[in-house]
Design a protein around this motif. Structure first.
Motif, PDB file in Angstrom:
ATOM      1  N   GLU A 147       0.792  -1.242   0.000  1.00 13.85           N
ATOM      2  CA  GLU A 147       0.000   0.000   0.000  1.00 13.85           C
ATOM      3  C   GLU A 147       0.819   1.283   0.000  1.00 13.85           C
ATOM      4  OE1 GLU A 147      -3.370   0.323   2.562  1.00 13.85           O
ATOM      5  OE2 GLU A 147      -3.932  -1.749   2.183  1.00 13.85           O
ATOM      6  N   PRO A 148       1.868   1.408   0.807  1.00 11.17           N
ATOM      7  CA  PRO A 148       2.625   2.672   0.789  1.00 11.17           C
ATOM      8  C   PRO A 148       3.204   3.000  -0.596  1.00 11.17           C
ATOM      9  CG  PRO A 148       3.219   1.376   2.714  1.00 11.17           C
ATOM     10  CD  PRO A 148       2.364   0.500   1.840  1.00 11.17           C
ATOM     11  N   LEU A 208       0.720   4.798  -3.284  1.00  7.50           N
ATOM     12  CA  LEU A 208       0.616   6.258  -3.289  1.00  7.50           C
ATOM     13  C   LEU A 208       1.743   6.864  -4.119  1.00  7.50           C
ATOM     14  CD1 LEU A 208      -1.152   8.510  -2.312  1.00  7.50           C
ATOM     15  CD2 LEU A 208       0.172   8.592  -0.208  1.00  7.50           C
ATOM     16  N   THR A 229      -2.685  14.009  -6.240  1.00  7.56           N
ATOM     17  CA  THR A 229      -3.581  12.851  -6.204  1.00  7.56           C
ATOM     18  C   THR A 229      -4.587  12.926  -7.339  1.00  7.56           C
ATOM     19  OG1 THR A 229      -3.346  12.697  -3.804  1.00  7.56           O
ATOM     20  CG2 THR A 229      -5.232  11.584  -4.794  1.00  7.56           C
ATOM     21  N   LEU A 286      -6.393   1.743  -3.432  1.00  4.65           N
ATOM     22  CA  LEU A 286      -5.938   2.966  -2.763  1.00  4.65           C
ATOM     23  C   LEU A 286      -6.879   3.426  -1.651  1.00  4.65           C
ATOM     24  CD1 LEU A 286      -4.829   4.936  -5.928  1.00  4.65           C
ATOM     25  CD2 LEU A 286      -3.335   4.149  -4.097  1.00  4.65           C
ATOM     26  N   ARG A 317      -7.248   2.920   1.442  1.00  2.50           N
ATOM     27  CA  ARG A 317      -6.698   3.317   2.743  1.00  2.50           C
ATOM     28  C   ARG A 317      -5.680   4.447   2.603  1.00  2.50           C
ATOM     29  NH1 ARG A 317      -6.385  -2.457   5.558  1.00  2.50           N
ATOM     30  NH2 ARG A 317      -4.236  -2.386   4.868  1.00  2.50           N
ATOM     31  N   ALA A 318      -5.177   4.669   1.407  1.00  5.20           N
ATOM     32  CA  ALA A 318      -4.158   5.707   1.199  1.00  5.20           C
ATOM     33  C   ALA A 318      -4.756   7.028   0.728  1.00  5.20           C
ATOM     34  CB  ALA A 318      -3.124   5.224   0.190  1.00  5.20           C
TER      35      ALA A 318
END
Length: 152
Positions: free
Chosen positions: A25-26, A29, A90, A123, A125-126
């Protein structure tokens, strides 16, 4: 020519989704930020006439887009253009994903893209739900423009 996968995603878009889901996940982003840097600039015909682009009010940042369709019918090629602020990476990244994943496809392929594509990127959770809704808003406007312009 792009094909469509079992998930109803065009090949290029499916590859982007696969790439996002292949990393922790990291790193997703960071990939989104990479797409923001890869968004092509507007061609002069739109840079000089921003009123020709449609705003996407679902986005938290001011983003505008236009879908060009070459001809009519389901096989008409589609080209996408976005105006997105660099200070909103984003939102600009989502525009970059849509541009890379959909540009050059046929009208039928673009119209067949499922509405949940933003969730498939992994994405949630990010990135805030509001930002994900912005990407869905971009896709909805693209599909509406393609449908109107292609007469499919």
């Amino acid at each position: 020519m792009s094909t469509t996968t079992d998930d109803a995603l065009p090949e290029a878009f499916a590859a982007i989704v696969d790439d996002f889901n292949a990393v922790p996940e990291p790193e997703r982003l960071q990939m989104l930020l990479d797409f923001s840097r890869g968004l092509p600039p507007l061609p002069e015909r739109y840079a000089q006439h921003p009123e020709l682009l449609e705003p996407v009010p679902e986005c938290q940042s001011p983003i505008f887009l236009v879908a060009e369709v070459e001809g009519t019918g389901k096989d008409a090629p589609v080209h996408l253009f976005f105006s997105a602020p660099a200070e909103s990476p984003t939102t600009t990244g989502f525009a970059g994903i849509l541009q890379e994943g959909l540009d050059g496809l046929t009208a039928a392929q673009v119209l067949a893209v499922p509405a949940d594509v933003s969730e498939r990127l992994g994405l949630s959770r990010a990135v805030s739900p509001l930002r994900l809704r912005g990407m869905a808003g971009m896709l909805g406007r693209i599909k509406r423009q393609v449908q109107e312009k292609s007469a499919v």
